[in-house]
Design a protein around this motif. Structure first.
Motif, PDB file in Angstrom:
ATOM      1  N   LEU A   1     -82.464 -35.514 129.223  1.00 62.03           N
ATOM      2  CA  LEU A   1     -81.195 -35.330 128.498  1.00 62.03           C
ATOM      3  C   LEU A   1     -81.335 -34.256 127.418  1.00 62.03           C
ATOM      4  CD1 LEU A   1     -79.825 -38.980 128.064  1.00 62.03           C
ATOM      5  CD2 LEU A   1     -78.956 -37.182 129.580  1.00 62.03           C
ATOM      6  N   MET A   2     -82.491 -34.195 126.782  1.00 65.59           N
ATOM      7  CA  MET A   2     -82.703 -33.214 125.717  1.00 65.59           C
ATOM      8  C   MET A   2     -82.510 -31.787 126.243  1.00 65.59           C
ATOM      9  SD  MET A   2     -86.160 -32.712 123.520  1.00 65.59           S
ATOM     10  CE  MET A   2     -86.334 -34.465 123.318  1.00 65.59           C
ATOM     11  N   HIS A   3     -83.067 -31.527 127.431  1.00 62.27           N
ATOM     12  CA  HIS A   3     -82.920 -30.170 127.986  1.00 62.27           C
ATOM     13  C   HIS A   3     -81.516 -29.973 128.564  1.00 62.27           C
ATOM     14  CE1 HIS A   3     -87.079 -29.315 127.181  1.00 62.27           C
ATOM     15  NE2 HIS A   3     -87.421 -30.466 127.762  1.00 62.27           N
ATOM     16  N   HIS A   4     -81.021 -30.988 129.264  1.00 62.67           N
ATOM     17  CA  HIS A   4     -79.683 -30.905 129.859  1.00 62.67           C
ATOM     18  C   HIS A   4     -78.624 -30.682 128.776  1.00 62.67           C
ATOM     19  CE1 HIS A   4     -75.924 -32.340 131.528  1.00 62.67           C
ATOM     20  NE2 HIS A   4     -76.027 -33.512 130.938  1.00 62.67           N
TER      21      HIS A   4
ATOM     22  N   ARG B   1     -74.925 -23.036 111.834  1.00 62.07           N
ATOM     23  CA  ARG B   1     -74.130 -22.206 112.749  1.00 62.07           C
ATOM     24  C   ARG B   1     -73.300 -23.101 113.666  1.00 62.07           C
ATOM     25  NH1 ARG B   1     -78.316 -19.250 115.610  1.00 62.07           N
ATOM     26  NH2 ARG B   1     -78.321 -21.043 117.013  1.00 62.07           N
ATOM     27  N   TRP B   2     -71.987 -22.966 113.618  1.00 61.16           N
ATOM     28  CA  TRP B   2     -71.079 -23.760 114.472  1.00 61.16           C
ATOM     29  C   TRP B   2     -70.805 -22.938 115.718  1.00 61.16           C
ATOM     30  CZ3 TRP B   2     -68.883 -28.596 113.400  1.00 61.16           C
ATOM     31  CH2 TRP B   2     -67.884 -29.018 114.275  1.00 61.16           C
ATOM     32  N   ALA B   3     -71.620 -23.115 116.740  1.00 61.31           N
ATOM     33  CA  ALA B   3     -71.493 -22.239 117.916  1.00 61.31           C
ATOM     34  C   ALA B   3     -71.832 -22.998 119.192  1.00 61.31           C
ATOM     35  CB  ALA B   3     -72.414 -21.036 117.751  1.00 61.31           C
ATOM     36  N   PRO B   4     -70.967 -23.985 119.547  1.00 63.38           N
ATOM     37  CA  PRO B   4     -71.289 -24.750 120.754  1.00 63.38           C
ATOM     38  C   PRO B   4     -71.259 -23.855 121.994  1.00 63.38           C
ATOM     39  CG  PRO B   4     -69.052 -25.231 120.032  1.00 63.38           C
ATOM     40  CD  PRO B   4     -69.670 -24.384 118.961  1.00 63.38           C
ATOM     41  N   LYS B   5     -72.214 -24.134 122.916  1.00 61.88           N
ATOM     42  CA  LYS B   5     -72.193 -23.423 124.199  1.00 61.88           C
ATOM     43  C   LYS B   5     -71.518 -24.338 125.207  1.00 61.88           C
ATOM     44  CE  LYS B   5     -76.432 -20.740 123.796  1.00 61.88           C
ATOM     45  NZ  LYS B   5     -77.736 -20.476 124.379  1.00 61.88           N
ATOM     46  N   VAL B   6     -71.074 -23.780 126.319  1.00 62.39           N
ATOM     47  CA  VAL B   6     -70.480 -24.592 127.378  1.00 62.39           C
ATOM     48  C   VAL B   6     -71.480 -25.679 127.789  1.00 62.39           C
ATOM     49  CG1 VAL B   6     -69.737 -24.562 129.799  1.00 62.39           C
ATOM     50  CG2 VAL B   6     -69.045 -22.728 128.233  1.00 62.39           C
ATOM     51  N   GLN B   7     -71.018 -26.912 127.875  1.00 63.43           N
ATOM     52  CA  GLN B   7     -71.900 -27.996 128.323  1.00 63.43           C
ATOM     53  C   GLN B   7     -71.456 -28.445 129.716  1.00 63.43           C
ATOM     54  OE1 GLN B   7     -74.836 -29.461 126.982  1.00 63.43           O
ATOM     55  NE2 GLN B   7     -74.803 -30.169 129.099  1.00 63.43           N
ATOM     56  N   TRP B   8     -72.370 -28.386 130.642  1.00 63.50           N
ATOM     57  CA  TRP B   8     -72.110 -28.779 132.020  1.00 63.50           C
ATOM     58  C   TRP B   8     -72.329 -30.288 132.180  1.00 63.50           C
ATOM     59  CZ3 TRP B   8     -75.756 -25.464 130.077  1.00 63.50           C
ATOM     60  CH2 TRP B   8     -77.047 -25.981 129.966  1.00 63.50           C
ATOM     61  N   ALA B   9     -71.902 -30.815 133.324  1.00 65.33           N
ATOM     62  CA  ALA B   9     -72.083 -32.252 133.606  1.00 65.33           C
ATOM     63  C   ALA B   9     -73.471 -32.497 134.196  1.00 65.33           C
ATOM     64  CB  ALA B   9     -71.032 -32.706 134.604  1.00 65.33           C
ATOM     65  N   ALA B  10     -73.921 -33.742 134.119  1.00 63.38           N
ATOM     66  CA  ALA B  10     -75.245 -34.087 134.658  1.00 63.38           C
ATOM     67  C   ALA B  10     -75.349 -33.700 136.134  1.00 63.38           C
ATOM     68  CB  ALA B  10     -75.506 -35.580 134.476  1.00 63.38           C
TER      69      ALA B  10
ATOM     70  N   TYR C   1     -81.391 -25.896 121.288  1.00 66.78           N
ATOM     71  CA  TYR C   1     -80.443 -24.905 120.756  1.00 66.78           C
ATOM     72  C   TYR C   1     -79.578 -25.523 119.640  1.00 66.78           C
ATOM     73  CZ  TYR C   1     -76.188 -22.182 120.384  1.00 66.78           C
ATOM     74  OH  TYR C   1     -75.126 -21.482 119.874  1.00 66.78           O
ATOM     75  N   LEU C   2     -79.125 -26.747 119.862  1.00 62.83           N
ATOM     76  CA  LEU C   2     -78.242 -27.383 118.877  1.00 62.83           C
ATOM     77  C   LEU C   2     -78.969 -27.679 117.567  1.00 62.83           C
ATOM     78  CD1 LEU C   2     -76.233 -29.720 121.282  1.00 62.83           C
ATOM     79  CD2 LEU C   2     -75.371 -27.692 120.081  1.00 62.83           C
ATOM     80  N   ARG C   3     -80.240 -28.075 117.670  1.00 63.16           N
ATOM     81  CA  ARG C   3     -81.006 -28.322 116.422  1.00 63.16           C
ATOM     82  C   ARG C   3     -81.230 -27.019 115.665  1.00 63.16           C
ATOM     83  NH1 ARG C   3     -78.766 -31.453 115.735  1.00 63.16           N
ATOM     84  NH2 ARG C   3     -78.254 -32.236 117.751  1.00 63.16           N
ATOM     85  N   GLU C   4     -81.506 -25.970 116.429  1.00 60.68           N
ATOM     86  CA  GLU C   4     -81.715 -24.654 115.803  1.00 60.68           C
ATOM     87  C   GLU C   4     -80.416 -24.220 115.101  1.00 60.68           C
ATOM     88  OE1 GLU C   4     -83.222 -21.807 118.785  1.00 60.68           O
ATOM     89  OE2 GLU C   4     -81.867 -20.402 117.771  1.00 60.68           O
ATOM     90  N   SER C   5     -79.273 -24.480 115.775  1.00 62.82           N
ATOM     91  CA  SER C   5     -77.975 -24.125 115.187  1.00 62.82           C
ATOM     92  C   SER C   5     -77.743 -24.915 113.908  1.00 62.82           C
ATOM     93  CB  SER C   5     -76.840 -24.428 116.172  1.00 62.82           C
ATOM     94  OG  SER C   5     -77.015 -23.698 117.342  1.00 62.82           O
ATOM     95  N   GLN C   6     -78.117 -26.168 113.934  1.00 56.85           N
ATOM     96  CA  GLN C   6     -77.927 -26.995 112.732  1.00 56.85           C
ATOM     97  C   GLN C   6     -78.713 -26.410 111.557  1.00 56.85           C
ATOM     98  OE1 GLN C   6     -79.052 -31.120 113.112  1.00 56.85           O
ATOM     99  NE2 GLN C   6     -78.806 -31.483 110.921  1.00 56.85           N
ATOM    100  N   ARG C   7     -79.982 -26.073 111.841  1.00 53.75           N
ATOM    101  CA  ARG C   7     -80.821 -25.526 110.760  1.00 53.75           C
ATOM    102  C   ARG C   7     -80.230 -24.219 110.215  1.00 53.75           C
ATOM    103  NH1 ARG C   7     -84.792 -27.733 113.991  1.00 53.75           N
ATOM    104  NH2 ARG C   7     -85.106 -25.800 115.137  1.00 53.75           N
ATOM    105  N   ALA C   8     -79.575 -23.453 111.117  1.00 49.48           N
ATOM    106  CA  ALA C   8     -78.988 -22.165 110.704  1.00 49.48           C
ATOM    107  C   ALA C   8     -77.553 -22.333 110.187  1.00 49.48           C
ATOM    108  CB  ALA C   8     -79.006 -21.197 111.880  1.00 49.48           C
TER     109      ALA C   8
END
Ligand code: NDP
Ligand code: OXD
Length: 321
Positions: free
Chosen positions: A112-115, A129-138, A120-127
């Motif tokens: 789940l962490m990679h999916h 930065r509000w920049a969600p990428k498209v999230q695909w389904a499982a 990327y999201l943790r890195e964005s939090q530290r920066a």
């Protein structure tokens, strides 16, 4: 009947493998038996009928000529198989729900962490930065599980229940509902060509040593929203060629790696894995062997064996697992 002593040999070095903790647990679940922590210079080796061990050093069990059963306190028996002087008595490994559930948690967590693009999201939090990428389904990803034994089959089913497409690979042919199963070297390529995330839960044997190598990584599937495939190894460090992993991460053959096990443990402080931006590292704790659960499991097996019953989960020494 002379019950014989149960010798405990625990070479762990971490909190979970504190030998005094294991001794206390065994004394509780085997109240009528002498439980002796090794090494013990005062012990007559002929008194020892059973041994419960974790990572004994080669030769450490050879002196016990009256040994009837060796209980390995974990699932993997590679350390024992490396001992040419290991007494030729049944060797029982751990296969219990508690350990299986812990491994399933680890595998689901890391898939789940990679999916879900967590790095990327943790890195964005530290920066900030509000920049969600498209999230695909499982269902957009295929997870390939190498090893469909006690641990691999349970993880594969849990991933399937979350909606991932799941393929599996084992030595012998398997049928698991909802999972496309491949087997043997002949089935390996077709399995790899579908896998976007590769989970390795193989035992370490002469056949599987360094199976996670550059050639294998190049055969993984890149046609998914992840693009570069990801590997997750919670089997044994000897399954992986570590320079190949680093090179594959650096040149983009692999997108990321979750590693729980290493060729050398504890992982040396100067290992590049510690600081590699694409590595999610855990210290061989994917599925801790719980002293309460496993001492009970060994005590039950021992009681059944002494009552004339069969031992369960006996290692096939010719296969090596
Ligand atoms: P099992 O023996 O139940 O399963 C092993 C699986 O690997 C089987 O499906 C087997 O095939 C397959 N296999 C073995 N050799 C080959 C081969 N040459 N080619 C293809 N498939 C192969 O083991 P467990 O599931 O209980 O445990 C797996 C490993 O997990 C352990 O050996 C241990 O190293 C590791 N482990 C790690 C932990 C951690 O915390 N990191 C904790 C516990 C275990 P087949 O079904 O045909 O026999
Ligand atoms: C095991 C382990 O093999 O903890 O059980 O690695």
């Amino acid at each position: 009947m002379d019950k014989g002593a149960l010798a405990l040999l625990v070479n762990g070095g971490t909190e979970n493998w504190s030998s005094s903790r294991w001794q206390a647990r065994f004394e509780e679940v085997c109240p009528d038996r002498r439980v002796v922590l090794l090494p013990n210079g005062a012990l007559d080796p002929a008194e020892v009928h059973y041994a419960a061990v974790w990572k004994p050093k080669p030769g450490e069990l050879a002196a016990f000529k009256k040994l009837r059963v060796i209980f390995n306190l974990g699932a993997g028996v590679d350390a024992l198989m490396a001992d040419r002087s290991l007494p030729d008595v049944p060797l029982v490994r751990v296969a219990v729900g508690d350990l299986t559930d812990r491994m399933t948690e680890y595998v689901v967590l890391h898939v789940l962490m990679h999916h879900r693009q967590e790095p990327y999201l943790r890195e964005s939090q530290r920066a900030r930065r509000w920049a969600p990428k498209v999230q695909w389904a499982a269902g957009a990803l295929t997870v390939g599980v190498m090893g469909l034994g006690t641990l691999g089959a349970a993880s594969a089913q849990a991933l399937r229940a979350l909606g991932f497409r799941v393929v599996g690979w084992s030595r012998s042919e398997k049928q698991i509902e909802g999972i496309a199963c491949f087997h043997g070297m002949d089935g390996l390529d077709a399995f790899l060509r579908q896998s976007n995330i590769l989970v390795c839960l193989l035992p370490l044997t002469p056949q599987t040593r360094h199976i996670l190598n550059r050639d294998l990584f190049t055969r993984l599937n890149r046609d998914s929203p992840l693009r570069a495939p990801v590997i997750i190894n919670a089997g044994r460090g000897g399954l992986q060629n570590e320079p190949d992993i680093l090179r594959a991460l650096d040149d983009g053959t692999l997108g990321a790696a979750s590693l729980d096990v290493y060729e050398t443990e504890p992982l040396p402080t100067d290992s590049p894995f510690w600081s590699h931006p694409k590595v999610v590292l855990t210290p061989h704790n994917a599925a801790d062997t719980d002293a309460d659960e496993i001492s009970k499991y060994v005590a039950q097996q021992l009681a059944r064996f002494e009552a004339g019953g069969a031992l369960e989960n006996v290692v096939d020494r010719t296969r090596g697992y």
